[in-house]
Design a protein around this motif. Structure first.
Motif, PDB file in Angstrom:
ATOM      1  N   CYS A  10      -6.534  -1.808   0.618  1.00 24.75           N
ATOM      2  CA  CYS A  10      -5.524  -1.724   1.677  1.00 24.75           C
ATOM      3  C   CYS A  10      -6.112  -2.731   2.725  1.00 24.75           C
ATOM      4  O   CYS A  10      -7.349  -2.489   3.183  1.00 24.75           O
ATOM      5  CB  CYS A  10      -5.119  -0.521   2.180  1.00 24.75           C
ATOM      6  SG  CYS A  10      -4.007  -0.828   3.417  1.00 24.75           S
TER       7      CYS A  10
ATOM      8  N   CYS B 123       0.816  -1.147   0.093  1.00 23.40           N
ATOM      9  CA  CYS B 123       0.095   0.044   0.034  1.00 23.40           C
ATOM     10  C   CYS B 123       0.873   1.290  -0.068  1.00 23.40           C
ATOM     11  O   CYS B 123       1.737   1.386   1.002  1.00 23.40           O
ATOM     12  CB  CYS B 123      -0.877  -0.080   1.179  1.00 23.40           C
ATOM     13  SG  CYS B 123      -1.596   1.571   1.527  1.00 23.40           S
TER      14      CYS B 123
ATOM     15  N   ASP C 295       0.975  -1.293   4.249  1.00 26.26           N
ATOM     16  CA  ASP C 295       0.303  -2.525   4.584  1.00 26.26           C
ATOM     17  C   ASP C 295       0.035  -3.118   3.190  1.00 26.26           C
ATOM     18  O   ASP C 295       0.380  -2.629   2.135  1.00 26.26           O
ATOM     19  CB  ASP C 295      -1.004  -2.385   5.276  1.00 26.26           C
ATOM     20  CG  ASP C 295      -1.359  -3.625   5.985  1.00 26.26           C
ATOM     21  OD1 ASP C 295      -0.774  -4.824   5.823  1.00 26.26           O
ATOM     22  OD2 ASP C 295      -2.225  -3.545   7.141  1.00 26.26           O
TER      23      ASP C 295
ATOM     24  N   CYS D 184       0.046   3.304   3.477  1.00 29.73           N
ATOM     25  CA  CYS D 184       0.678   2.917   4.814  1.00 29.73           C
ATOM     26  C   CYS D 184       1.689   1.904   5.074  1.00 29.73           C
ATOM     27  O   CYS D 184       2.116   1.382   6.054  1.00 29.73           O
ATOM     28  CB  CYS D 184      -0.503   2.529   5.530  1.00 29.73           C
ATOM     29  SG  CYS D 184      -1.294   1.127   5.122  1.00 29.73           S
TER      30      CYS D 184
ATOM     31  N   SER E 291      -5.389  -2.405   5.913  1.00 32.75           N
ATOM     32  CA  SER E 291      -5.808  -1.574   7.064  1.00 32.75           C
ATOM     33  C   SER E 291      -6.936  -0.684   6.454  1.00 32.75           C
ATOM     34  O   SER E 291      -7.217   0.365   7.323  1.00 32.75           O
ATOM     35  CB  SER E 291      -4.625  -0.685   7.442  1.00 32.75           C
ATOM     36  OG  SER E 291      -3.857  -0.413   6.513  1.00 32.75           O
TER      37      SER E 291
ATOM     38  N   ASP F 117      -7.384   2.073   4.405  1.00 29.14           N
ATOM     39  CA  ASP F 117      -7.008   3.524   4.209  1.00 29.14           C
ATOM     40  C   ASP F 117      -7.244   3.819   2.878  1.00 29.14           C
ATOM     41  O   ASP F 117      -7.151   5.055   2.240  1.00 29.14           O
ATOM     42  CB  ASP F 117      -5.894   3.897   4.679  1.00 29.14           C
ATOM     43  CG  ASP F 117      -4.721   3.402   4.400  1.00 29.14           C
ATOM     44  OD1 ASP F 117      -4.697   2.323   3.713  1.00 29.14           O
ATOM     45  OD2 ASP F 117      -3.621   3.946   4.698  1.00 29.14           O
TER      46      ASP F 117
HETATM   47 ZN   LIG Z   1      -2.866   1.301   3.486  1.00 26.77          ZN
END
Ligand SMILES: [Zn+2]
Ligand SMILES: [Zn+2]
Ligand SMILES: [Zn+2]
Ligand SMILES: [Zn+2]
Length: 639
Positions: A457, A264, A269, A267, A459, A461
């Motif tokens: 993503c 990502c 991830d 972030c 997470s 975001d």
């Molecule tokens: Zn992310």
């Protein structure tokens, strides 16, 4: 005049026309005070199912009860809410001499605009504090009192749901969320709308305090009214020219740019290609199995376990003479009314009917509009609604739930509306109170809000849609990436954007900027021929010109001295004695403070070989660069 709310108000003629929430003049009977009576227009809900219509009305009712009128808050909250003839009505204060903003041509100066913003933020904050979005901060919902102060009325709860459900664009909605129905609705939507409203009354001349409220992605605006207010003092600072150090660091970062195949950009991830959730899985927790309520008519809404029995007047159950509605039950101490709890000596045989709970003795008596009232001071609902209340414990929470996380929602005609919870981090964040097509829900539940294939993503975001040209950014919750919403790039470019690095096309510009910055650093005496050591300012071939004579030699300049070595001849001067230098093409003039005549050279450009953290760099320095480095200070130049 039509009596309302058991004769508490008298309703008169239409005051403000509106397709969803028309407003009528009303009067409070006891005080004679002028009021406004609002309703959810029947024409607006045409084509909906009966239960959908009821669900929507209950939604508006819930919102009105959640955000009541409050002293000092310029919000036209409801002092009474209820159903009359199957339509939801609510009564608010009336503003004497009011005009509706969309029917005026008001303009504001900067000070007034700021006052309006602060005043309207008070209301928006109330809504957000309870987990609701006002959703209609537009000129049609703003009323000006006689002093020209704004009041907010109406709300977007029903408007937005209807726009989703009937797929009808609301042309007066200024927000990006209002134009693209798949996008999240977050509290910051109200901030965008408020900024748009204020800009309409006071067009800004450039970026100003409201600019951050209008970020395209709601997730990068101030999160709510409170944050917006504290960010009010924000003043944008014009970016300064990047220094060579800064640009050098960018070049180093570009050389070091590495990322995993599915990383990502925002972030770090993993970007996933999620499968839509399974049918009938709860979109909130993605674990429970969504199940329809078993709303059985005849369950007692008071104790939720007893069964209601229909009773009519008989000798053993005569009617109560006190309330004229209940039936009397024989107790040890005499007759007692099941409905109003009066204890008369005797009853009558007038025809009455009542539903009485076998377990708790609570009773429902028939009231207006085919509803049944629970006790003299209780609510009146239809039997269907009482059944819903008995099954769910709360009115207006739809026809289904998740046994695992207790989410509630309504499914009808192929549309799903999540009714509870209103806030959280999953589907409910941005999609509660929204009418979503049932086939879209499993996609949105896993974060793919456009319901297109793409990457999300882990997470949560960032969301990309896959297109033939590359990855299209459709959702991002952090800058700098969120500023590029809607653009299509390959993943490498997205990584560059996320790290605030130039894209491949922008690299040429970077090189040019870098050269300029290095030249500037040389001219300002920050870098020498030997780079940051800065012990040598110049060293190269030059011709000494004096009285028509020309002599070749080497010009060498350190921070202390200026030396010229020719065949048989040497000249040396101290930099501390220097008045300054000037140039004309390749000609360099060295001027001294006292006595000595100016020196004149023809200077051959030199190669500047630099070793920097981002690598070797070659530039050409000329007489003009040197003259700039030792330029005569502005103030001492002859006018
Ligand atoms: Zn992310
Ligand atoms: Zn659940
Ligand atoms: Zn009674
Ligand atoms: Zn009961």
């Amino acid at each position: 005049m039509t009596p309302m709310a058991d004769g508490r108000y008298l309703r008169g003629e239409l005051k403000w026309a509106d397709p969803v929430h028309p407003v009528f003049l009303a009067q409070e009977v006891a005080t004679g005070a002028e009021k406004w009576a609002w309703c959810l227009a029947e024409t607006a809900t045409k084509g909906l199912g009966t239960d959908e219509r009821r669900m929507l009305a209950h939604l508006v009712r819930r919102a009105l009860l959640a955000v009541p009128p409050r002293l000092g808050i310029p919000w036209l909250g409801a002092e009474w809410v209820g159903f009359e003839g199957g339509t939801l009505w609510w009564v608010t204060d009336a503003i004497p001499g009011a005009v509706r903003l969309d029917e005026t041509s008001v303009t504001l100066d900067t000070l007034e605009r700021d006052r309006w913003a602060q005043r309207l933020l008070l209301i928006i904050e109330q809504w957000h504090a309870h987990g609701w979005i006002h959703g209609d901060v537009t000129p049609r919902a703003v009323f000006l009192d006689e002093d020209g102060r704004p009041w907010l009325g109406g709300m977007g709860v029903a408007r937005n749901w209807l726009a989703d459900r009937l797929d009808q664009d609301d042309l007066t909605d200024p927000t990006p969320e209002g134009r693209d129905r798949r996008r999240m609705h977050l509290p910051s939507r109200d901030l965008f709308a408020l900024a748009a409203l204020l800009d309409g009354l006071h067009p800004p001349t450039g970026p100003d305090a409201l600019t951050p409220w209008r970020a395209l992605d709601p997730a990068v605006r101030p999160v709510n009214a409170m944050q917006a207010r504290s960010a009010w003092a924000f003043e944008s600072v014009p970016p300064s020219l990047p220094t060579w150090r800064h640009l050098d660091a960018i070049r180093v970062a570009l050389q070091d740019l590495k990322f995993a195949r599915r990383e990502c950009p925002a972030c770090g991830d993993v970007l996933e290609d999620p499968k839509p959730a399974k049918a009938n899985t709860c979109p909130v927790c993605l674990a429970g199995r969504w199940s329809a309520y078993q709303a059985r008519e005849g369950m007692c809404p008071a104790c939720q376990t007893g069964v209601l029995r229909h009773r009519t007047t008989s000798k053993r159950r005569p009617a109560c003479p006190e309330c004229d509605r209940g039936l009397l039950i024989k107790t040890k101490t005499g007759w007692k009314c099941a409905w109003c709890h009066a204890q008369p000596d005797t009853g009558t045989l007038t025809e009455r009917e009542l539903f009485i709970c076998e377990d708790c003795d609570q009773a429902l008596a028939p009231a207006a509009d085919k509803t049944w009232q629970l006790g003299p001071d209780g609510d009146a609902w239809t039997m269907r609604e009482w059944a819903e209340l008995a099954a769910t414990g709360e009115m207006g929470l739809g026809n289904g739930m998740c046994p695992k996380c207790d989410a509630r929602g309504h499914t009808e005609n192929g549309y799903f509306t999540l009714l509870s919870p209103l806030t959280g981090s999953g589907y409910e964040r941005g999609y509660s109170l929204r009418a979503l097509r049932k086939d879209i829900v499993p996609w949105v539940a896993v974060g793919q809000t456009t319901a297109n294939p793409g990457l999300v993503c882990r997470s949560g975001d960032v969301e990309f849609d896959t297109t033939p040209q590359g990855l299209k950014l459709v959702r991002a919750e952090s800058n700098p990436i969120a500023e590029h919403l809607g653009q299509i790039h390959d993943l490498g470019t997205w990584h560059r954007i996320a790290r605030d690095l130039p894209t491949a096309e922008e690299e040429d510009d970077l090189e040019e900027l870098f050269n300029d910055a290095l030249r500037l650093a040389y001219g300002q005496g920050e870098l020498g021929l030997d780079g940051e050591a800065n012990a040598l300012c110049w060293s190269g071939r030059a011709v000494w010109v004096k009285d028509g004579h020309r002599r070749s030699g080497t010009l060498r300049i350190t921070p202390d001295r200026i030396q010229f070595r020719g065949w048989l001849r040497r000249h040396m001067g101290l930099v501390s004695q220097l008045k300054g230098m000037d140039f004309d093409g390749e000609r360099l003039f060295v001027m001294w403070r006292e006595s000595e005549a100016d020196w004149e050279f023809e200077v051959t450009p030199i190669r500047w070989n630099l070793v920097l953290p981002s690598g070797r760099r070659k530039l050409e320095l000329t007489a003009s660069d040197l003259a700039r480095r030792f330029a005569v200070p502005e103030r001492s130049r002859p006018g």
